[in-house]
Design a protein around this motif. Structure first.
Motif, PDB file in Angstrom:
ATOM      1  N   THR A   1      18.103  15.957-100.589  1.00  0.00           N
ATOM      2  CA  THR A   1      18.134  17.292-101.190  1.00  0.00           C
ATOM      3  C   THR A   1      19.469  17.479-101.905  1.00  0.00           C
ATOM      4  O   THR A   1      20.439  16.789-101.604  1.00  0.00           O
ATOM      5  CB  THR A   1      17.951  18.389-100.122  1.00  0.00           C
ATOM      6  N   HIS A   2      19.540  18.396-102.864  1.00  0.00           N
ATOM      7  CA  HIS A   2      20.868  18.779-103.341  1.00  0.00           C
ATOM      8  C   HIS A   2      21.200  20.199-102.915  1.00  0.00           C
ATOM      9  O   HIS A   2      22.163  20.789-103.403  1.00  0.00           O
ATOM     10  CB  HIS A   2      21.042  18.537-104.847  1.00  0.00           C
ATOM     11  N   SER A   3      20.398  20.727-101.967  1.00  0.00           N
ATOM     12  CA  SER A   3      20.680  22.061-101.426  1.00  0.00           C
ATOM     13  C   SER A   3      21.433  21.945-100.101  1.00  0.00           C
ATOM     14  O   SER A   3      20.928  21.373 -99.129  1.00  0.00           O
ATOM     15  CB  SER A   3      19.366  22.809-101.213  1.00  0.00           C
ATOM     16  N   ILE A   4      22.642  22.490-100.072  1.00  0.00           N
ATOM     17  CA  ILE A   4      23.447  22.484 -98.846  1.00  0.00           C
ATOM     18  C   ILE A   4      22.714  23.242 -97.738  1.00  0.00           C
ATOM     19  O   ILE A   4      22.633  22.791 -96.599  1.00  0.00           O
ATOM     20  CB  ILE A   4      24.828  23.120 -99.119  1.00  0.00           C
ATOM     21  N   ALA A   5      22.137  24.392 -98.089  1.00  0.00           N
ATOM     22  CA  ALA A   5      21.458  25.227 -97.088  1.00  0.00           C
ATOM     23  C   ALA A   5      20.263  24.484 -96.478  1.00  0.00           C
ATOM     24  O   ALA A   5      20.063  24.501 -95.258  1.00  0.00           O
ATOM     25  CB  ALA A   5      21.000  26.531 -97.733  1.00  0.00           C
ATOM     26  N   GLU A   6      19.504  23.815 -97.333  1.00  0.00           N
ATOM     27  CA  GLU A   6      18.333  23.092 -96.834  1.00  0.00           C
ATOM     28  C   GLU A   6      18.762  21.922 -95.946  1.00  0.00           C
ATOM     29  O   GLU A   6      18.166  21.674 -94.895  1.00  0.00           O
ATOM     30  CB  GLU A   6      17.492  22.581 -98.020  1.00  0.00           C
ATOM     31  N   ALA A   7      19.814  21.225 -96.363  1.00  0.00           N
ATOM     32  CA  ALA A   7      20.292  20.070 -95.591  1.00  0.00           C
ATOM     33  C   ALA A   7      20.710  20.489 -94.180  1.00  0.00           C
ATOM     34  O   ALA A   7      20.353  19.848 -93.193  1.00  0.00           O
ATOM     35  CB  ALA A   7      21.459  19.399 -96.316  1.00  0.00           C
ATOM     36  N   VAL A   8      21.447  21.597 -94.089  1.00  0.00           N
ATOM     37  CA  VAL A   8      21.939  22.043 -92.784  1.00  0.00           C
ATOM     38  C   VAL A   8      20.800  22.578 -91.925  1.00  0.00           C
ATOM     39  O   VAL A   8      20.758  22.347 -90.710  1.00  0.00           O
ATOM     40  CB  VAL A   8      23.042  23.116 -92.968  1.00  0.00           C
ATOM     41  N   TYR A   9      19.863  23.258 -92.552  1.00  0.00           N
ATOM     42  CA  TYR A   9      18.751  23.850 -91.798  1.00  0.00           C
ATOM     43  C   TYR A   9      17.851  22.765 -91.210  1.00  0.00           C
ATOM     44  O   TYR A   9      17.390  22.869 -90.082  1.00  0.00           O
ATOM     45  CB  TYR A   9      17.943  24.782 -92.703  1.00  0.00           C
ATOM     46  N   LEU A  10      17.597  21.711 -91.998  1.00  0.00           N
ATOM     47  CA  LEU A  10      16.646  20.684 -91.566  1.00  0.00           C
ATOM     48  C   LEU A  10      17.281  19.589 -90.716  1.00  0.00           C
ATOM     49  O   LEU A  10      16.671  19.107 -89.765  1.00  0.00           O
ATOM     50  CB  LEU A  10      16.005  20.022 -92.790  1.00  0.00           C
ATOM     51  N   GLY A  11      18.464  19.148 -91.085  1.00  0.00           N
ATOM     52  CA  GLY A  11      18.983  17.897 -90.537  1.00  0.00           C
ATOM     53  C   GLY A  11      19.621  18.032 -89.172  1.00  0.00           C
ATOM     54  O   GLY A  11      20.178  19.072 -88.820  1.00  0.00           O
ATOM     55  N   GLU A  12      19.545  16.943 -88.391  1.00  0.00           N
ATOM     56  CA  GLU A  12      20.407  16.824 -87.217  1.00  0.00           C
ATOM     57  C   GLU A  12      21.761  16.299 -87.683  1.00  0.00           C
ATOM     58  O   GLU A  12      22.758  16.405 -86.999  1.00  0.00           O
ATOM     59  CB  GLU A  12      19.834  15.796 -86.238  1.00  0.00           C
ATOM     60  N   ARG A  13      21.722  15.751 -88.860  1.00  0.00           N
ATOM     61  CA  ARG A  13      22.885  15.053 -89.404  1.00  0.00           C
ATOM     62  C   ARG A  13      22.753  15.103 -90.923  1.00  0.00           C
ATOM     63  O   ARG A  13      21.637  15.016 -91.439  1.00  0.00           O
ATOM     64  CB  ARG A  13      22.790  13.617 -88.903  1.00  0.00           C
ATOM     65  N   VAL A  14      23.880  15.264 -91.606  1.00  0.00           N
ATOM     66  CA  VAL A  14      23.849  15.280 -93.068  1.00  0.00           C
ATOM     67  C   VAL A  14      24.818  14.224 -93.596  1.00  0.00           C
ATOM     68  O   VAL A  14      26.004  14.225 -93.258  1.00  0.00           O
ATOM     69  CB  VAL A  14      24.216  16.664 -93.644  1.00  0.00           C
ATOM     70  N   VAL A  15      24.283  13.324 -94.401  1.00  0.00           N
ATOM     71  CA  VAL A  15      25.079  12.286 -95.045  1.00  0.00           C
ATOM     72  C   VAL A  15      25.363  12.765 -96.465  1.00  0.00           C
ATOM     73  O   VAL A  15      24.439  13.099 -97.198  1.00  0.00           O
ATOM     74  CB  VAL A  15      24.296  10.958 -95.058  1.00  0.00           C
TER      75      VAL A  15
END
Ligand SMILES: Nc1ncnc2c1ncn2[C@@H]1O[C@H](COP(=O)(O)OP(=O)(O)O)[C@@H](O)[C@H]1O
Ligand SMILES: [Mg+2]
Length: 263
Positions: free
Chosen positions: A202-216
């Motif tokens: 994704t290029h959405s910070i909000a989506e990455a944090v909401y979905l992921g256990e971890r963000v690379v």
């Protein structure tokens, strides 16, 4: 390659160089990538346009051969596991065949090749239609669906083979925010039930944090990994959080800084 791990890692990359081979020179897109993803993890890959997110997924799915370095998927080379349907892929545009119905599109991976339509596949298709809220639309064609419904069909199709690794390339990027939020929740429910390893671009910070256990976090020019942030400390065991939780907002700020530092 898995060292002390008892089960093979879902993904393991070492000194991976990926890009595109040209007639005269190769174009390197991502350089020096070291990455380990544990089985069952939900990992978001965040980065600006052009940094190589799609290219990385293509390598995992064996649609592109790396320039150098090592990568294993479920303990084997991407090429070795291709064709076993262990890896599912959902693209940004649903990539449905317009002349086929929803039901036929979901079965598509099995319609190509040697598999005939068994009772089991028929049941599985019905189950996926129900799970994705598509039962009433099974006999419609893609142009009769909303964007969100088309992406649900693409997800159902990717799930048909019961993949152990699900690759999702900005699957909700073209959807309105309400639909996107709803599909985010459906995807999280799916992941809680199946604990499929998910690599979600994704290029959405909000989506990455909401979905992921971890963000690379990847950066461009040159494409490289610049941060790897654990989100679990600000979520519950089911990877649940509230979008407006101050701890979540703080994680978003941390990711924004990582992106800005890198550009
Ligand atoms: N088939 C291709 N041949 C050559 N270069 C490509 C090809 N596909 C993508 N690229 C280049 O690779 C870089 C990364 O692309 P991509 O992985 O699609 O980025 P992202 O998904 O992060 O937006 C871009 O500079 C793009 O122009
Ligand atoms: Mg892309």
């Amino acid at each position: 390659m898995s060292g002390v791990h008892s089960t093979p890692l879902a993904i393991e990359a070492r000194k991976l160089e990926i890009g595109y081979r040209g007639e005269h020179t190769d174009v390197t897109v991502l350089t020096g990538l070291d990455l380990e993803v544990e089985t069952g993890q939900f990992v978001c890959i965040l980065g600006p346009s052009g940094c190589g997110k799609s290219t990385l997924l293509r390598v995992v799915a064996d649609l592109l051969v790396p320039l150098s370095g090592q990568i294993s998927v479920l303990g084997e080379t991407p090429h070795a596991i291709r064709g076993r349907r262990d890896v599912g892929f959902v693209f940004q545009d649903a990539a449905l065949l317009p002349w086929r119905t929803v039901r036929e599109n979901i079965r598509l991976p099995l319609a190509v090749g040697r598999h005939s339509l068994t009772r089991e596949v028929a049941d599985k298709t019905d189950e996926l239609l129900a799970m994705m809220g598509l039962s009433a639309f099974a006999d419609r064609h893609p142009h009769q669906l909303s964007g969100g419904q088309r992406q649900r069909v693409a997800i159902a199709r990717a799930l048909l083979g019961e993949p152990r690794v699900l690759l999702m390339d900005e699957p909700f990027g073209a959807l309105d925010e309400i639909t996107r939020d709803r599909l985010n929740d459906e995807l999280l429910n799916l992941w809680r039930r199946t604990r499929t390893t998910i690599l979600f671009v994704t290029h959405s910070i909000a989506e990455a944090v909401y979905l992921g256990e971890r963000v690379v976090v990847l950066a461009a020019n040159p494409g490289r990994l610049v941060a790897d942030i654990d989100i679990r400390p600000v979520k519950d065991h089911g990877n649940r959080c509230l979008r407006e939780d101050p701890a979540i907002i703080a994680k978003m700020a941390e990711l924004r800084q990582a992106l800005e530092r890198a550009s």
